[in-house]
Motif scaffolding. Structure first.
Motif, PDB file in Angstrom:
ATOM      1  N   PRO A  66       0.872  -1.201  -0.103  1.00  0.00           N
ATOM      2  CA  PRO A  66       0.213  -0.068  -0.083  1.00  0.00           C
ATOM      3  C   PRO A  66       0.760   1.263   0.115  1.00  0.00           C
ATOM      4  O   PRO A  66       2.016   1.233   0.473  1.00  0.00           O
ATOM      5  N   LEU A  67       0.575   2.228  -0.645  1.00  0.00           N
ATOM      6  CA  LEU A  67       1.156   3.378  -0.848  1.00  0.00           C
ATOM      7  C   LEU A  67       1.381   4.198   0.668  1.00  0.00           C
ATOM      8  O   LEU A  67       2.447   4.678   0.655  1.00  0.00           O
ATOM      9  N   HIS A  68       0.265   4.244   1.415  1.00  0.00           N
ATOM     10  CA  HIS A  68       0.417   5.005   2.710  1.00  0.00           C
ATOM     11  C   HIS A  68       1.385   4.443   3.835  1.00  0.00           C
ATOM     12  O   HIS A  68       1.815   5.524   4.617  1.00  0.00           O
ATOM     13  N   CYS A  69       2.067   3.146   3.593  1.00  0.00           N
ATOM     14  CA  CYS A  69       2.886   2.777   4.716  1.00  0.00           C
ATOM     15  C   CYS A  69       4.165   2.581   4.361  1.00  0.00           C
ATOM     16  O   CYS A  69       5.114   2.000   5.124  1.00  0.00           O
ATOM     17  N   THR A  70       4.621   3.014   3.131  1.00  0.00           N
ATOM     18  CA  THR A  70       6.011   2.809   2.715  1.00  0.00           C
ATOM     19  C   THR A  70       6.580   4.248   2.272  1.00  0.00           C
ATOM     20  O   THR A  70       5.857   5.092   1.854  1.00  0.00           O
ATOM     21  N   ALA A  71       7.897   4.406   2.440  1.00  0.00           N
ATOM     22  CA  ALA A  71       8.327   5.663   1.985  1.00  0.00           C
ATOM     23  C   ALA A  71       8.318   5.885   0.537  1.00  0.00           C
ATOM     24  O   ALA A  71       7.824   6.889  -0.111  1.00  0.00           O
ATOM     25  N   ILE A  72       8.590   4.952  -0.413  1.00  0.00           N
ATOM     26  CA  ILE A  72       8.356   4.836  -1.745  1.00  0.00           C
ATOM     27  C   ILE A  72       7.178   5.095  -1.942  1.00  0.00           C
ATOM     28  O   ILE A  72       6.704   5.855  -3.124  1.00  0.00           O
ATOM     29  N   GLY A  73       6.041   4.625  -1.428  1.00  0.00           N
ATOM     30  CA  GLY A  73       4.694   4.872  -1.825  1.00  0.00           C
ATOM     31  C   GLY A  73       4.262   6.255  -1.319  1.00  0.00           C
ATOM     32  O   GLY A  73       3.561   6.693  -2.329  1.00  0.00           O
ATOM     33  N   LYS A  74       4.641   6.673  -0.306  1.00  0.00           N
ATOM     34  CA  LYS A  74       4.369   7.999   0.070  1.00  0.00           C
ATOM     35  C   LYS A  74       5.011   9.195  -0.852  1.00  0.00           C
ATOM     36  O   LYS A  74       3.987  10.137  -1.231  1.00  0.00           O
ATOM     37  N   VAL A  75       6.137   9.025  -1.323  1.00  0.00           N
ATOM     38  CA  VAL A  75       6.738   9.748  -2.334  1.00  0.00           C
ATOM     39  C   VAL A  75       5.894   9.758  -3.594  1.00  0.00           C
ATOM     40  O   VAL A  75       5.670  10.893  -4.552  1.00  0.00           O
ATOM     41  N   LEU A  76       5.589   8.770  -4.170  1.00  0.00           N
ATOM     42  CA  LEU A  76       5.102   8.623  -5.405  1.00  0.00           C
ATOM     43  C   LEU A  76       3.535   9.260  -5.056  1.00  0.00           C
ATOM     44  O   LEU A  76       3.088   9.597  -6.383  1.00  0.00           O
ATOM     45  N   LEU A  77       2.671   8.880  -4.077  1.00  0.00           N
ATOM     46  CA  LEU A  77       1.576   9.479  -3.925  1.00  0.00           C
ATOM     47  C   LEU A  77       1.625  10.955  -3.816  1.00  0.00           C
ATOM     48  O   LEU A  77       0.892  11.789  -4.406  1.00  0.00           O
ATOM     49  N   ALA A  78       2.630  11.317  -2.971  1.00  0.00           N
ATOM     50  CA  ALA A  78       3.071  12.989  -2.849  1.00  0.00           C
ATOM     51  C   ALA A  78       2.985  13.783  -4.307  1.00  0.00           C
ATOM     52  O   ALA A  78       2.424  14.832  -4.537  1.00  0.00           O
ATOM     53  N   TYR A  79       3.582  13.111  -5.097  1.00  0.00           N
ATOM     54  CA  TYR A  79       3.779  13.665  -6.752  1.00  0.00           C
ATOM     55  C   TYR A  79       2.552  13.068  -7.770  1.00  0.00           C
ATOM     56  O   TYR A  79       3.228  12.930  -8.816  1.00  0.00           O
ATOM     57  N   ALA A  80       1.442  12.684  -7.248  1.00  0.00           N
ATOM     58  CA  ALA A  80       0.534  12.312  -7.808  1.00  0.00           C
ATOM     59  C   ALA A  80      -0.556  13.252  -8.101  1.00  0.00           C
ATOM     60  O   ALA A  80      -0.599  14.238  -7.173  1.00  0.00           O
ATOM     61  N   PRO A  81      -1.530  13.377  -9.025  1.00  0.00           N
ATOM     62  CA  PRO A  81      -2.842  14.259  -8.947  1.00  0.00           C
ATOM     63  C   PRO A  81      -3.528  14.193  -7.697  1.00  0.00           C
ATOM     64  O   PRO A  81      -3.430  13.224  -6.929  1.00  0.00           O
ATOM     65  N   GLN A  82      -3.986  15.299  -7.361  1.00  0.00           N
ATOM     66  CA  GLN A  82      -4.713  15.597  -6.082  1.00  0.00           C
ATOM     67  C   GLN A  82      -5.990  14.777  -6.033  1.00  0.00           C
ATOM     68  O   GLN A  82      -6.370  14.138  -4.841  1.00  0.00           O
ATOM     69  N   GLU A  83      -6.654  14.092  -7.123  1.00  0.00           N
ATOM     70  CA  GLU A  83      -7.767  13.350  -6.908  1.00  0.00           C
ATOM     71  C   GLU A  83      -6.992  11.769  -6.585  1.00  0.00           C
ATOM     72  O   GLU A  83      -8.053  10.962  -5.878  1.00  0.00           O
ATOM     73  N   ASP A  84      -6.094  11.743  -6.700  1.00  0.00           N
ATOM     74  CA  ASP A  84      -5.366  10.305  -6.142  1.00  0.00           C
ATOM     75  C   ASP A  84      -5.084  10.436  -4.785  1.00  0.00           C
ATOM     76  O   ASP A  84      -5.170   9.348  -3.805  1.00  0.00           O
ATOM     77  N   TRP A  85      -4.693  11.675  -4.329  1.00  0.00           N
ATOM     78  CA  TRP A  85      -4.433  12.072  -2.789  1.00  0.00           C
ATOM     79  C   TRP A  85      -6.029  11.614  -2.221  1.00  0.00           C
ATOM     80  O   TRP A  85      -5.981  10.734  -1.140  1.00  0.00           O
TER      81      TRP A  85
END
Length: 257
Positions: A140-159
């Motif tokens: 899952p994106l929310h529990c890994t550093a690599i997932g968090k940074v991928l989500l951080a640089y994703a569109p707001q709707e993905d947030w």
């Protein structure tokens, strides 16, 4: 007994759907699955599983063993032909190897797929930490550093899709409060790195940086370094990880010209 993967038989009323249901029945920890277990996990009729599995064996997508079926090397060959991931991996490998030589800790390359990170590469030596990641695996994106940074640089709707959905608690330290996760994502955009502190696995800490597209706002991939919490200080490696990710992003941009 292993849990049934979320591969529901919806859409498996075609031959292709049945074949995919069987292939996706294999979880990360599965090496061989008996016919009966494939029937249970897919929800398909036993004669159907037997027939389709036989076709997959003939096409080298499954191997038949004395104890059941296992995924075949033909799948690996097909995976290597995926042009985008192959090019990304080929260009990234020198940077990943350099980062490993600098840290001698576990180095990952990952991409985002929906609300998960898919690990394209993992380099680790004898000192590597016990990590739940594996090449080709997902988290899952929310529990890994690599997932968090991928989500951080994703569109707001993905947030919004992640923040408004259930946040699975993988460890006692997993961030499951949407407000806190949003603040971490915002900080990742500001600093160019994200961190994990024992959120995907007890005793594991990590730092990750995005590999950005030329627009500088969207991540095509991310690089991370992880190690045991007893000795690895992710903050001290932020600059090196960020530099490797930036260099790979520049190389990808030149390749596209």
């Amino acid at each position: 007994m292993a849990e049934v993967p979320e591969t529901e038989v919806t859409g498996s009323d075609t031959v292709l759907g049945k074949a995919l249901a069987i292939l996706r029945a294999f979880g990360p920890a599965d090496s061989v699955l008996p016919l009966a277990e494939l029937v249970r996990r897919t929800g398909l009729a036993k004669p159907t599983v037997h027939r389709v599995a036989g076709d997959l064996v003939r096409h080298r997508l499954l191997d038949k063993t004395g104890h059941g079926y296992q995924l075949s090397g033909g799948l690996f060959e097909l995976g290597l032909r995926a042009a985008a991931e192959r090019t990304l991996l080929e260009l990234a490998m020198p940077f990943l190897q350099d980062l490993y030589e600098r840290t001698h800790e576990t180095v990952h390359l990952g991409v985002r797929e929906g609300q998960e990170v898919v690990y394209i590469a993992k380099i680790g030596g004898h000192r590597q930490a016990q990590a739940p990641s594996r090449t080709g695996g997902r988290m899952p994106l929310h529990c890994t550093a690599i997932g968090k940074v991928l989500l951080a640089y994703a569109p707001q709707e993905d947030w919004a899709a992640v923040l408004n959905g259930p946040l699975e608690r993988r460890t006692p330290r997993t961030v499951v409060a949407p407000g806190l996760l949003r603040r971490q994502l915002t900080k990742a955009v500001e600093t160019g790195v994200a961190f994990e502190h024992e959120e995907s696995s007890p005793g594991l800490v990590c730092v990750a940086a995005p590999v950005l597209k030329p627009d500088g706002t969207t991540a095509v991939a991310a690089i991370s370094v992880s190690g045991p919490a007893t000795r690895f200080k992710p903050e001290s490696h932020a600059t090196a990880v960020r530099a490797a990710a930036t260099a790979l992003g520049s190389t990808l941009a030149r390749r596209r010209r």
